[in-house]
Design an enzyme around this catalytic site. Structure first.
Site, PDB file in Angstrom:
ATOM      1  CB  SER A  29       7.894 -12.710   1.425  1.00 36.70           C
ATOM      2  OG  SER A  29       7.468 -11.400   2.059  1.00 36.70           O
ATOM      3  CE  LYS A  74       9.425  -7.342  -0.839  1.00 43.58           C
ATOM      4  NZ  LYS A  74       9.613  -8.672  -0.961  1.00 43.58           N
TER       5      LYS A  74
END
Lengths: 444, 149
Positions: free
Chosen positions: B69, B105
């Site tokens: 991601s 993230k």
């Protein structure tokens, strides 16, 4: 300037170490098992509430663990030792003096006047940097700092920081069980709490004279009652150590912070190698041999050790200075021991910390220090687990070796160079010391 | 010359004492009678990866990334140097624990709202509004990407 002592104590340390790398386990019941997955050696608050006791054998705890989905870990001393070092080094940045008391406790000196703010800052910083929650007790003496720390743990409503300096100490000592005092083991506690036996001659005459209350031993159940005992009585029945304890309860500091390790009585087993040694496996075997000898020596003299140091070194005389390396690592054992498998286990973990590949080792050894009499070992609460079986095992091994020759019976670690075949079903990764075991995060 | 295997182990960095001077070799080379090296006055110690990459060794941990991601910035199998003592701020790559899972993230702060976003547009952003179980574990300061396998 009055001194302020602090006792900083990690909450359920082994459990907290596991939670530091698995935050999902916060607030959930967790336990950590001893060597060979035998007994419970650490429990979270939630596990305690489910009825799991300290030292409980794993098989006994299993039904509770399965019923309530308790997460269990095998002990990962490599991880705990490294996290402990980080915690202490973090605290070290905030205080003028620090004494490592055990793997998860430290005595410190606070600058008088703003100890509460300092304590809060330490608590928050340690939590942030290492993930470990700590409780901090403070007072004018070490013993009172320990009392405060215990109160902080028992009463979470105080927010984990309790300061007894400048307060009415008696108010807290009144409800403090004498058996919970630092230095009062189960035997002394039993003695203190018992009514003395009336073995005088002519009891009716004594009673008539009115001397009775002074001479008959009263039940001493609280720290306050102990604090108020006369010095001569304390000195006689609890030795000079007990007297120091009582003086400290009264606010008179007798025990300084020991920043430098006291020179310890100990024994050393080491040997230079006959052939070059380069692998960790070979070093482990050698060190295990030294531990075996050390254990034997301890048992022969009816002693036990609480502190272990492992050292390795190359020859000092190598031409190329890049080939010279020596290192040692040491550990305060959780309880005094002379049980060879325990010593080997810790020694191997220490060895992993100092071993560096690419060197040709010339010597290795172990120091067993903080020697105590075997009787003191038996009194230590944790040592009582499995103690009888272990003592019997060791005395059988020693007897066979005396009869058939040295090392006829020896631990697996010494013959085959493997780790003592331990059951460690649920050991967590060594997150901070092994590159191939670091924490995995998902990019998702 | 045989290659020495040296493991990069954060935990084995020796403690830097405040006030302790760095040892610098007095002589880089043996001085034989006669002619000293012209470089003698310019001796420095080697570049130390630890000094460069680690600001606070007590709060520094290495983590390993799985998943894609963050492609564009961070690749699967990359190692990140994570500092737990830093306060996460806008645009930091952070390690967070969301619903019990450890993830990596980027933190984005927009008009007072906090979001955790991925680099890869296939993954939706997560708003931090107290609905979910969330802890920011640490801030990634460097990523180490291996080029040659």
């Amino acid at each position: 300037m009055k001194e302020v002592f602090g006792l900083i104590d990690a909450d359920a340390f082994y459990v907290s170490c596991e939670r530091a790398f698995q935050p999902a386990l916060e607030g959930k019941p967790v336990v950590v098992l001893s060597n060979n997955d035998g007994n419970i050696v650490a429990r979270s608050r939630e596990s305690k509430a489910l009825g799991i006791t300290m030292g409980m054998p794993f098989f006994k705890a299993k039904p509770i663990i399965e019923k309530h989905n308790v997460t269990w870990f095998s002990s990962n001393y490599t991880l705990y030792g490294d996290v402990s070092r980080r915690v202490f080094d973090t605290i070290d940045r905030f205080v003028p003096a620090l004494e490592h008391y055990s793997i998860d406790e430290a005595f410190v000196h606070f600058d008088h006047g703003h100890q509460e703010q300092d304590a809060q800052e330490i608590k928050q910083t340690v939590r942030k940097w290492t993930g470990i929650p700590v409780s901090i007790g403070m007072g004018p003496t070490k013993v009172l700092a320990k009392v405060a720390s215990r109160i902080a743990k028992k009463h979470p409503e105080y927010g984990g920081v309790v300061d007894l300096s400048g307060k009415d100490v008696d108010h807290y000592l009144r409800d403090f069980d004498v058996a919970d005092l630092w230095g009062i083991g189960p035997r002394y506690a039993q003695f203190l709490k018992s009514e003395g036996e009336d073995n005088r001659d002519q009891p009716d005459l004594w009673e008539a004279s009115g001397l009775e209350p002074i001479l008959r031993k009263q039940k001493i159940e609280t720290a306050l009652e102990l604090k108020n005992c006369p010095d001569t009585w304390v000195r006689k029945h609890l030795t000079i150590k007990g007297l120091r304890l009582v003086w400290e309860l009264r606010g008179i500091s007798c025990l300084p912070i020991e920043v430098f390790e006291r020179p310890r009585k100990g024994l050393c087993c080491s040997r230079s190698f006959g052939r070059p040694v380069t692998t960790l496996e070979d070093l482990k075997e050698a060190v295990s041999m030294h531990c075996t000898r050390g254990g034997e020596k301890l048992r022969r003299q009816r002693l036990a050790a609480s502190h272990l140091t492992v050292f390795i070194s190359t020859s000092r005389f190598r031409q190329n200075p890049d080939e010279i390396y020596s290192a040692s690592a040491s550990w305060g054992l959780p309880y005094p021991t002379s049980y060879t498998p325990t010593i080997i286990n810790f020694a191997q973990a220490l060895l992993e910390r100092v071993y560096k590949p690419g060197f040709v080792y010339h010597k290795a050894g172990v120091f067993l220090t903080d020697i105590v009499a075997d009787t003191e070992r038996q009194q230590s609460a944790l040592a009582c687990i499995d103690d009888e079986r272990r003592t019997k095992l060791m005395s059988t091994v020693d007897r066979l070796n005396r009869k058939y020759g040295r090392y006829s019976v020896r631990p697996l670690a010494v013959s085959y160079g493997h780790s003592w075949e331990m059951r460690r079903e649920h050991v967590s990764p060594r997150y901070t010391t092994r590159l191939n075991e670091v924490l995995k995060v998902k990019a998702c | 010359m045989t290659e020495k295997q040296i493991e990069l182990r954060i935990a084995s960095v020796s403690k830097l004492e405040i006030g302790e001077g760095m040892t610098v070799p007095l002589y880089l080379c043996r001085v034989s009678a006669g002619f000293p090296s012209p470089a003698g006055d310019y001796v420095e110690s080697n570049i130390d990866l630890n000094d460069w990459l680690i600001r606070n060794k007590l709060a520094t941990y290495i983590v390993r990334v799985e998943g894609d991601s963050m492609i564009g910035e961070i690749h699967p199998e990359d190692r990140l140097i994570v500092d737990r003592s830093l306060e996460a701020r806008h645009k930091d790559v952070v390690i967070a624990c969301i619903d019990g899972e450890m993830v990596v993230k980027r933190l984005v702060v927009e008009e007072g709202k906090h979001f955790l976003v991925a680099e890869n547009p296939q993954y939706p952003p997560i708003e931090l509004n107290g609905d979910r179980e969330l802890i920011i574990w640490g801030v990634a300061t460097h990523s180490i990407h291996r080029l040659r396998t």
